[in-house]
Enzyme design. Sequence first.
Site, short mmCIF file in Angstrom:
data_model
loop_
_atom_site.label_atom_id
_atom_site.label_comp_id
_atom_site.label_asym_id
_atom_site.label_seq_id
_atom_site.Cartn_x
_atom_site.Cartn_y
_atom_site.Cartn_z
N VAL A 153 -6.93 11.06 2.70
CA VAL A 153 -5.78 11.03 1.92
C VAL A 153 -5.56 9.96 1.06
O VAL A 153 -5.38 9.92 -0.01
CB VAL A 153 -4.63 11.61 2.77
CG1 VAL A 153 -3.40 11.82 1.83
CG2 VAL A 153 -4.96 12.91 3.33
N TYR A 154 -5.33 8.73 2.08
CA TYR A 154 -5.21 7.38 1.42
C TYR A 154 -6.14 7.07 0.25
O TYR A 154 -5.84 6.46 -0.88
CB TYR A 154 -4.95 6.50 2.51
CG TYR A 154 -4.66 4.95 1.70
CD1 TYR A 154 -3.48 4.64 1.53
CD2 TYR A 154 -5.59 3.89 2.02
CE1 TYR A 154 -3.19 3.39 1.07
CE2 TYR A 154 -5.48 2.74 1.61
CZ TYR A 154 -4.26 2.41 1.16
OH TYR A 154 -3.66 1.11 0.70
N ALA A 155 -7.47 6.99 1.00
CA ALA A 155 -8.53 6.79 -0.30
C ALA A 155 -8.53 7.53 -1.47
O ALA A 155 -8.66 6.87 -2.54
CB ALA A 155 -9.93 7.02 0.54
N SER A 157 -5.83 8.82 -2.96
CA SER A 157 -4.53 8.29 -3.72
C SER A 157 -5.07 6.96 -4.37
O SER A 157 -4.83 6.78 -5.96
CB SER A 157 -3.49 7.96 -3.08
OG SER A 157 -3.58 6.69 -2.19
#
Length: 243
Positions: A153-155, A157
Site C-alpha cells: 500500500v505504501y509503495a 502511494s
Amino acid sequence: MSFRLDGQVAAITGAASGIGLATVRALLGAGARVVLVDRDAAALTRLQAELGPDALPLVLDLLDPAQCARLLPGVLALTGGRLDIFHANAGLYVGGDLVEASHEAIDRMLQLNVGVVMKNVRDVLPHFIAQGRGDVLVTSSLAAHFPTPWEPVYASSKWAIDCFVQTTRRQVFQHGIRVGALSPGPVITALLADWPAEKLAEAKAKGSLIDPAEVAEVALFMLTRPRGMTIRDVVMLPTHFDL
C-alpha cells in the site's frame, strides 16, 4: 559553491518531527524563514521557542479538506505574502500484508500521501507561476523505485507520487519552477514503528538506516543549485541496505 537561502521563505508539511523537522533546521541554518505546517500544536509551540522568530508555526490537519485548503493563505499571512519553497513532506505508513490493512488505514494513507500532496502543490503553483520562480520538493521513498513486498500500500502511494512529480515538472518548468523528489530508503523516524518487527530488527542490526539530517542535507543541496538546474529525483540508500 553556495548553500545559502538568505531572504527566501519555505513552507514544510509534517514539520514537527522526522525529515520535516530536520529540513526545517537545515533551511533555517541556510538563512531562510520557514513555516512549520503540522497538526501537532503543542510541538509547534515548543519548536518556535527553540528555533526562534524565523520559525513560523501553522497548525493544520491536512486530512481535513477545509484546513488543507487554508495552507497557502495561512503561509502567505505569516510571511507577508512571500513563498519561495514548498516541501510536501507529511505522510503516513501502512506496511505488512495487504489483507491485514484496514480500509480506513488505506484511505487515510492514500489521502495524505497522494491526495493532500497533489492538492497542496496545486494550490501553491499559481503563486509560483505569478512570481516566475519557485521550488517544490516532495518526500517520496525508495519504495517508489522498488516493489517492496512488505509494504504494497505504501509503495503504491509513492509510485503514484513519483509519477506526479515527473509529470507536474514538465507542465511548469517553463515558468521557472523546479519540481523534485527525495526518495530515501529507511529513515529513523516514527514511521518505522509500523515496520514488520523482524525487518526493523534486521535493519538496525546491519546499520542500514538513514538519519533524517542526512536527508535534509540533500534537500538543501537540491534547493541551492543554480536556477538553470533541476535535480528531479534523488534516491538515497543506506550503504548496508540490501534490496
